[in-house]
Design a protein around this motif. Structure first.
Motif, PDB file in Angstrom:
ATOM      1  N   MET B   1      55.851 145.183  15.039  1.00 10.34           N
ATOM      2  CA  MET B   1      56.478 144.327  14.023  1.00 10.34           C
ATOM      3  C   MET B   1      56.777 142.962  14.609  1.00 10.34           C
ATOM      4  SD  MET B   1      60.200 145.454  12.673  1.00 10.34           S
ATOM      5  CE  MET B   1      61.476 145.540  13.903  1.00 10.34           C
ATOM      6  N   ASP B   2      56.644 141.980  13.791  1.00  9.37           N
ATOM      7  CA  ASP B   2      56.761 140.618  14.319  1.00  9.37           C
ATOM      8  C   ASP B   2      57.553 139.763  13.343  1.00  9.37           C
ATOM      9  OD1 ASP B   2      56.517 138.214  15.474  1.00  9.37           O
ATOM     10  OD2 ASP B   2      54.403 137.920  14.960  1.00  9.37           O
ATOM     11  N   LEU B   3      58.897 139.782  13.520  1.00  7.90           N
ATOM     12  CA  LEU B   3      59.756 139.070  12.566  1.00  7.90           C
ATOM     13  C   LEU B   3      59.625 137.557  12.688  1.00  7.90           C
ATOM     14  CD1 LEU B   3      63.026 141.179  12.625  1.00  7.90           C
ATOM     15  CD2 LEU B   3      61.304 141.046  10.838  1.00  7.90           C
ATOM     16  N   SER B   4      59.101 137.084  13.822  1.00 10.64           N
ATOM     17  CA  SER B   4      58.981 135.632  13.977  1.00 10.64           C
ATOM     18  C   SER B   4      57.937 135.054  13.025  1.00 10.64           C
ATOM     19  CB  SER B   4      58.604 135.296  15.420  1.00 10.64           C
ATOM     20  OG  SER B   4      57.331 135.861  15.708  1.00 10.64           O
ATOM     21  N   ALA B   5      57.138 135.968  12.416  1.00  7.41           N
ATOM     22  CA  ALA B   5      56.140 135.480  11.460  1.00  7.41           C
ATOM     23  C   ALA B   5      56.803 134.997  10.172  1.00  7.41           C
ATOM     24  CB  ALA B   5      55.137 136.581  11.151  1.00  7.41           C
ATOM     25  N   ILE B   6      58.076 135.375   9.981  1.00  4.64           N
ATOM     26  CA  ILE B   6      58.771 134.952   8.751  1.00  4.64           C
ATOM     27  C   ILE B   6      59.357 133.566   8.958  1.00  4.64           C
ATOM     28  CG2 ILE B   6      60.621 135.517   7.155  1.00  4.64           C
ATOM     29  CD1 ILE B   6      60.294 138.429   7.966  1.00  4.64           C
ATOM     30  N   ASP B   7      58.876 132.612   8.192  1.00  6.42           N
ATOM     31  CA  ASP B   7      59.356 131.239   8.306  1.00  6.42           C
ATOM     32  C   ASP B   7      60.467 131.025   7.285  1.00  6.42           C
ATOM     33  OD1 ASP B   7      59.874 128.601   8.142  1.00  6.42           O
ATOM     34  OD2 ASP B   7      57.777 127.949   8.084  1.00  6.42           O
ATOM     35  N   PRO B   8      61.715 130.825   7.726  1.00  9.91           N
ATOM     36  CA  PRO B   8      62.824 130.726   6.768  1.00  9.91           C
ATOM     37  C   PRO B   8      62.637 129.630   5.728  1.00  9.91           C
ATOM     38  CG  PRO B   8      63.525 130.138   9.017  1.00  9.91           C
ATOM     39  CD  PRO B   8      62.148 130.693   9.124  1.00  9.91           C
ATOM     40  N   VAL B   9      62.008 128.512   6.116  1.00  5.78           N
ATOM     41  CA  VAL B   9      61.828 127.421   5.140  1.00  5.78           C
ATOM     42  C   VAL B   9      60.938 127.873   3.989  1.00  5.78           C
ATOM     43  CG1 VAL B   9      60.897 125.122   4.806  1.00  5.78           C
ATOM     44  CG2 VAL B   9      62.235 125.643   6.851  1.00  5.78           C
ATOM     45  N   ILE B  10      59.813 128.484   4.351  1.00  2.48           N
ATOM     46  CA  ILE B  10      58.902 128.957   3.303  1.00  2.48           C
ATOM     47  C   ILE B  10      59.553 130.079   2.491  1.00  2.48           C
ATOM     48  CG2 ILE B  10      56.691 130.128   2.910  1.00  2.48           C
ATOM     49  CD1 ILE B  10      55.569 128.554   5.221  1.00  2.48           C
ATOM     50  N   LEU B  11      60.330 130.913   3.179  1.00  3.97           N
ATOM     51  CA  LEU B  11      61.026 132.012   2.500  1.00  3.97           C
ATOM     52  C   LEU B  11      61.934 131.482   1.391  1.00  3.97           C
ATOM     53  CD1 LEU B  11      61.531 135.188   2.917  1.00  3.97           C
ATOM     54  CD2 LEU B  11      63.706 134.449   3.854  1.00  3.97           C
ATOM     55  N   THR B 254      63.455 140.022  -3.172  1.00  5.76           N
ATOM     56  CA  THR B 254      62.050 140.309  -3.476  1.00  5.76           C
ATOM     57  C   THR B 254      61.133 139.652  -2.447  1.00  5.76           C
ATOM     58  OG1 THR B 254      62.659 140.249  -5.806  1.00  5.76           O
ATOM     59  CG2 THR B 254      60.302 140.209  -5.292  1.00  5.76           C
ATOM     60  N   VAL B 255      61.369 138.363  -2.181  1.00  4.41           N
ATOM     61  CA  VAL B 255      60.518 137.634  -1.253  1.00  4.41           C
ATOM     62  C   VAL B 255      60.678 138.186   0.158  1.00  4.41           C
ATOM     63  CG1 VAL B 255      60.111 135.395  -0.209  1.00  4.41           C
ATOM     64  CG2 VAL B 255      60.530 135.557  -2.652  1.00  4.41           C
ATOM     65  N   LEU B 256      61.930 138.494   0.511  1.00  2.00           N
ATOM     66  CA  LEU B 256      62.200 138.990   1.860  1.00  2.00           C
ATOM     67  C   LEU B 256      61.490 140.315   2.109  1.00  2.00           C
ATOM     68  CD1 LEU B 256      63.844 138.506   4.460  1.00  2.00           C
ATOM     69  CD2 LEU B 256      65.638 139.926   3.471  1.00  2.00           C
ATOM     70  N   GLN B 257      61.550 141.210   1.115  1.00  2.00           N
ATOM     71  CA  GLN B 257      60.923 142.517   1.342  1.00  2.00           C
ATOM     72  C   GLN B 257      59.406 142.371   1.441  1.00  2.00           C
ATOM     73  OE1 GLN B 257      59.047 144.603  -0.720  1.00  2.00           O
ATOM     74  NE2 GLN B 257      59.208 143.595  -2.732  1.00  2.00           N
ATOM     75  N   LEU B 258      58.839 141.416   0.707  1.00  4.55           N
ATOM     76  CA  LEU B 258      57.399 141.168   0.835  1.00  4.55           C
ATOM     77  C   LEU B 258      57.074 140.703   2.255  1.00  4.55           C
ATOM     78  CD1 LEU B 258      56.514 139.412  -2.539  1.00  4.55           C
ATOM     79  CD2 LEU B 258      55.761 141.669  -1.754  1.00  4.55           C
ATOM     80  N   ASN B 259      57.908 139.793   2.757  1.00  2.25           N
ATOM     81  CA  ASN B 259      57.705 139.287   4.108  1.00  2.25           C
ATOM     82  C   ASN B 259      57.866 140.382   5.147  1.00  2.25           C
ATOM     83  OD1 ASN B 259      57.339 136.191   4.473  1.00  2.25           O
ATOM     84  ND2 ASN B 259      58.692 136.430   2.717  1.00  2.25           N
ATOM     85  N   LEU B 260      58.863 141.238   4.909  1.00  2.00           N
ATOM     86  CA  LEU B 260      59.075 142.334   5.855  1.00  2.00           C
ATOM     87  C   LEU B 260      57.885 143.273   5.859  1.00  2.00           C
ATOM     88  CD1 LEU B 260      62.863 143.165   5.287  1.00  2.00           C
ATOM     89  CD2 LEU B 260      61.822 142.100   7.292  1.00  2.00           C
ATOM     90  N   GLN B 261      57.342 143.542   4.674  1.00  2.00           N
ATOM     91  CA  GLN B 261      56.143 144.379   4.599  1.00  2.00           C
ATOM     92  C   GLN B 261      55.007 143.757   5.403  1.00  2.00           C
ATOM     93  OE1 GLN B 261      54.694 145.909   0.892  1.00  2.00           O
ATOM     94  NE2 GLN B 261      56.766 146.035   0.029  1.00  2.00           N
ATOM     95  N   ALA B 262      54.854 142.443   5.219  1.00  2.00           N
ATOM     96  CA  ALA B 262      53.770 141.745   5.908  1.00  2.00           C
ATOM     97  C   ALA B 262      53.992 141.783   7.418  1.00  2.00           C
ATOM     98  CB  ALA B 262      53.691 140.307   5.419  1.00  2.00           C
ATOM     99  N   ALA B 263      55.276 141.716   7.820  1.00  4.35           N
ATOM    100  CA  ALA B 263      55.576 141.708   9.243  1.00  4.35           C
ATOM    101  C   ALA B 263      55.465 143.101   9.857  1.00  4.35           C
ATOM    102  CB  ALA B 263      56.976 141.146   9.470  1.00  4.35           C
ATOM    103  N   GLY B 264      55.276 144.100   9.006  1.00  6.66           N
ATOM    104  CA  GLY B 264      55.045 145.437   9.512  1.00  6.66           C
ATOM    105  C   GLY B 264      56.293 146.166   9.961  1.00  6.66           C
ATOM    106  N   VAL B 265      57.435 145.966   9.253  1.00  6.57           N
ATOM    107  CA  VAL B 265      58.663 146.685   9.585  1.00  6.57           C
ATOM    108  C   VAL B 265      58.428 148.179   9.386  1.00  6.57           C
ATOM    109  CG1 VAL B 265      61.076 147.008   8.946  1.00  6.57           C
ATOM    110  CG2 VAL B 265      60.078 144.734   8.960  1.00  6.57           C
TER     111      VAL B 265
END
Lengths: 506, 310
Positions: B1-11, B254-265
């Motif tokens: 899992m790679d949480l650094s892939a989540i960019d807070p600005v884009i989020l 909603t957006v956060l969970q999509l990002n988390l899915q993408a990050a492979g949590v």
């Protein structure tokens, strides 16, 4: 005196009933004119036509000599006719100023309006804060909101529909002082009530309606209250009577009862204590909304309370629900006939089944005995002179008075040990009211402990042995009803609710 | 899992976009409910708006005309509800549910030829210097016009309810239709106007989904957004600014969970997809725990049938 408002031959028919049949009367400037009549005599329909809420079928009205036929209330308000409603037309969740703005044709901006409200309320001795939520006000204060709403529009004719039914005697005095001042300034006041003493004290003339027709017109202070009552009813009235025997042992004991209200604008009960003995009637007075509904709920079991706070013959019953309390003969008849005391769309037989199933054995192992329920409903109808084609009719189809007789009769005939009734004769005509009161007296005579909650002080004085008043969820100490003066009762009810008695500038 | 892939600005920027459809629909429903009407057909009006808007903009090539058509479509559907509940006095809950089913079916019918097509693109507004600001520019000033419209709408509705006479009358009708009628206000007419506005806003929200957020047409694409909008109105206890907060909270999760899915949590994707709904339920329960306070802001005559019987 010249007529300010003249009503000639006004007729309005609804399907199956003629509410107004060629009604004529006139009212002069500065006159306080009473409209007297029983429920269903057509008073409300008549004033609704004057206020433009209902259009007459025929007849005409003139205001200051000009034809007057308001198609809607706003037209009436523009012509200078204002009305204070019996059931307040107020909005609980809005502030005083917002409520007043809603009833005006062209309200000024809110800040100016608040200033005007303060000014008018001081001139007429009706203190009121424009920023408070109406839901938090007492009944007397709510009525002030309605009156000030009318006064701000400088009315020529002010219609008051049953204005004193929700006031303490002290508040009635304040209201009368305001009305007299208004009349002295030339406003004509049309005053609807069935409280005869008040009409004798306040009104210059009275028009009496019976079954939609004008039967008489008179000067009220020249007549006695009994004479006025006879004109209204068209027959002599029997006053309820009782033999009078010493009360027995304590049956219902309530001590330290507190109950938070379930509704945001309801009243919580606080530390209520009283005892009712066998054969005794305890009258509980008080202005509406001071905890009456909550008290009935607590005794009937609708709202469970701490077990020790309600006792029957010394046994704690506070935690029991309504069915279990019925089983031990603690019965109740709530105020709201349609929807609380009776299910509107169910037949009288079904309604009899609903509360009497347990005590009358109308059900065995979950199966209903319809013939027995029907027989019980017929017994109630016979014993209490309920006017209906039969027990198969829906509760909704009965008139208020007849349904009330049925609702009270249904409980009385179940031989209760404790009976609590709230507003037993509200909206019931005089003869039906007398028979309901007589049945409560007879029930007490037979040894039942009866609690009568009512806003009708005359009724309470007539039938109760002891009297107590509810004020903001607290109950005053019960006192013997005999010999209580109106002023003492008023003080028990909370006086003028913290407002100083009006000093009306002459 | 790679949480650094989540960019807070884009989020944050994308949560504004994700929230806009439900914010629009919920603002409309707020007005409807303030007038004392409970219209459970928001989902149906949204999806009807989605396809009306999509079809119109594909045919004309203009997104603006698409949004207009979506409003008309949503309002037209809401008028069926208005006619049934206000004039024929049918039960509001049952009629609202039926309206949702009807809207889903109707939109599928209209949308038959449109699956897989691309709508004309809607460009972000060019706000010049503002859009070039670091971080803030990216989050706040790089969206399409509808995002700002939805924000302006919340402000307008707030001011309307608080400062205008029309808003006061609307609240009064929702508070006690009997009293409003006694004062001579036209209860049914006022409610019909509120219902129409609610329908138009739900349609607009639906079109935002099909024209900008997704952007394409698929059957049932609102996927419960209308129900969330309904829940939001209660969550916000009928207050517009709280509505904005609630919509952005829901959009954010909603957006956060999509990002988390993408990050492979290491949580099953189904659970993550369910989180926005679980949070909504949780918040609603917390909100209504204090019954008397919640009831203070609710329109007292919400969902009651009015019959002028005097």
């Amino acid at each position: 005196m010249t007529a300010l408002l003249k009503v000639e031959g006004l007729t309005k028919a609804y399907p199956g009933v003629v509410a107004n049949d060629h009604v004529s009367f006139e009212i002069a400037e500065g006159e306080v004119h009473a409209l007297l009549g029983e429920n269903g005599a057509g008073k409300s329909t008549l004033v609704k036509m004057i206020y433009g809420l209902v259009q007459p079928d025929s007849g005409r009205m003139t205001l200051r000599g000009a034809p007057y036929a308001p198609p809607e209330p706003s037209a009436a308000r523009r012509a200078g006719v204002a009305m204070v409603f019996q059931h307040f037309s107020l909005f609980d969740a809005l502030s005083v100023a917002e409520n007043i703005a809603l009833g005006m044709e062209t309200p000024p901006p809110m800040r100016r309006l608040a200033g005007q409200i303060r000014e008018v309320s001081e001139t007429y001795g009706l203190p009121l804060n424009p920023d408070r939520l109406v839901g938090d006000l007492s009944a007397g204060e709510r009525q002030r909101v309605e009156i000030i709403r009318c006064l701000l529009q400088d009315p020529r004719v002010l219609i008051m529909d049953e204005p004193t039914s929700v006031l303490t005697p002290q508040e009635v005095d304040i209201l009368f002082a305001t009305l007299r001042k208004l009349a002295a300034e030339g406003t004509a006041i049309l005053y609807i009530s069935h409280k005869l003493e008040e009409i004798r004290a306040l009104c210059d003339r009275a028009t009496i309606l019976r079954l939609g027709r004008v039967v008489e017109s008179c000067t009220p202070h020249e007549k006695t209250a009994a004479e006025l009552a006879e004109m209204m009813v068209g027959a002599k009235l029997a006053t309820p009577s009782r033999a009078g025997s010493a009360p027995g042992a304590p049956v219902l004991e309530v001590s330290g009862l507190s109950l938070p209200s379930a509704n945001p604008f309801g009243t919580s009960l606080r530390d209520i204590t009283f005892t009712v003995r066998a054969g005794e009637i305890l009258g509980i007075g008080g202005v509406a909304g001071n905890g009456q509904d909550e008290l009935l709920d607590a005794i009937s079991g609708e709202a469970p309370v701490a077990p020790d706070t309600v006792r029957l013959h010394g046994q704690a019953i506070g935690a029991l629900g309504p069915s279990l309390r019925r089983r031990i003969a603690v019965l109740a008849a709530p105020e709201e006939r349609l929807g609380h005391a009776a299910a509107p769309d169910m037949s009288l037989t079904e309604n009899a089944m609903l509360t009497a199933a347990i005590r009358q054995g109308l059900a065995t192992r979950g199966f209903l005995k319809w013939p027995a329920a029907r027989a019980f409903a017929e017994k109630v109808i016979d014993a209490f002179d309920v006017r209906t084609p039969g027990p198969g009719n829906a509760a909704r189809s009965l008139s208020g008075g007849n349904l009330q007789k049925f609702v009270i009769g249904r409980e009385v005939l179940q031989r209760p040990e404790v009976l609590v009734v709230n507003q037993p004769t509200w909206g019931v005509d005089a003869s039906a009211a007398a028979s309901i009161r007589q049945s409560l007296l007879d029930l007490a005579e037979a040894g039942t402990a009866v609690v009568v909650i009512s806003q009708d002080l005359d009724e309470l004085m007539e039938i109760s042995d002891r009297f107590a008043a509810l004020n903001e969820g607290r109950l005053s100490a019960p006192r013997p009803a005999k010999g209580l003066s109106l002023e003492e009762i008023g003080l028990m009810m909370g006086g003028a609710h913290g407002m100083e008695v009006a000093h009306v500038a002459e | 899992m790679d949480l650094s892939a989540i960019d807070p600005v884009i989020l944050i920027a994308s949560l504004m976009v994700a929230s806009t459809p439900i914010l629009l629909a919920a603002t409309g429903e707020l007005i409807v409910e303030k007038s004392g009407v409970l219209n459970l057909g928001v989902e149906g009006m949204m999806i009807t708006g989605a396809i009306c808007g999509f079809a119109a903009s594909v045919q004309t090539g203009s997104p603006a005309l698409g949004f207009l058509a979506a409003m008309v479509g949503g309002a037209a559907l809401s008028m069926i509800f208005g006619l049934l509940t206000q004039v024929l006095m049918s039960n509001q809950v049952a009629t609202g549910l039926a309206l949702t089913l009807f809207g889903l079916g109707l939109s599928a019918l209209i949308g038959q030829g449109y699956a897989g097509m691309k709508p004309p693109p809607t460009r972000p507004l060019d706000l010049g210097v503002l859009s070039d600001l670091p971080v803030i520019g990216k989050i706040v000033f790089s969206h399409d016009a509808m995002v700002y419209v939805s924000l302006a709408l919340v402000a307008l509705v707030w001011a309307f309810l608080r400062y205008t006479r029309a808003g006061l009358i609307l609240r009064a009708v929702g508070e006690s239709h009997e009293a409003a009628h006694a004062l001579g206000y036209k209860v049914v007419r006022i409610r019909l106007m509120a219902i129409g506005f609610g329908g138009a806003m739900a349609g607009l929200g639906g079109a935002y989904l099909s024209l900008i957020r997704v952007p394409q047409w698929t059957e049932g694409m609102t996927a419960g957004a209308g129900w969330i909008a309904l829940a939001l109105v209660v969550f916000a206890s009928w207050r517009p600014w709280r509505l904005l907060l609630g919509a952005y909270l829901f959009g954010g999760i909603t957006v956060l969970q999509l990002n988390l899915q993408a990050a492979g949590v290491a949580v099953p994707a189904e659970f993550l997809s369910a989180t926005p709904y679980l949070v909504t339920i949780l918040v609603l329960v917390l909100m209504s725990a204090d019954r008397s306070r919640a009831a203070l802001h609710a329109p007292a005559d919400l969902g009651k049938t009015f019959h002028a019987s005097s």
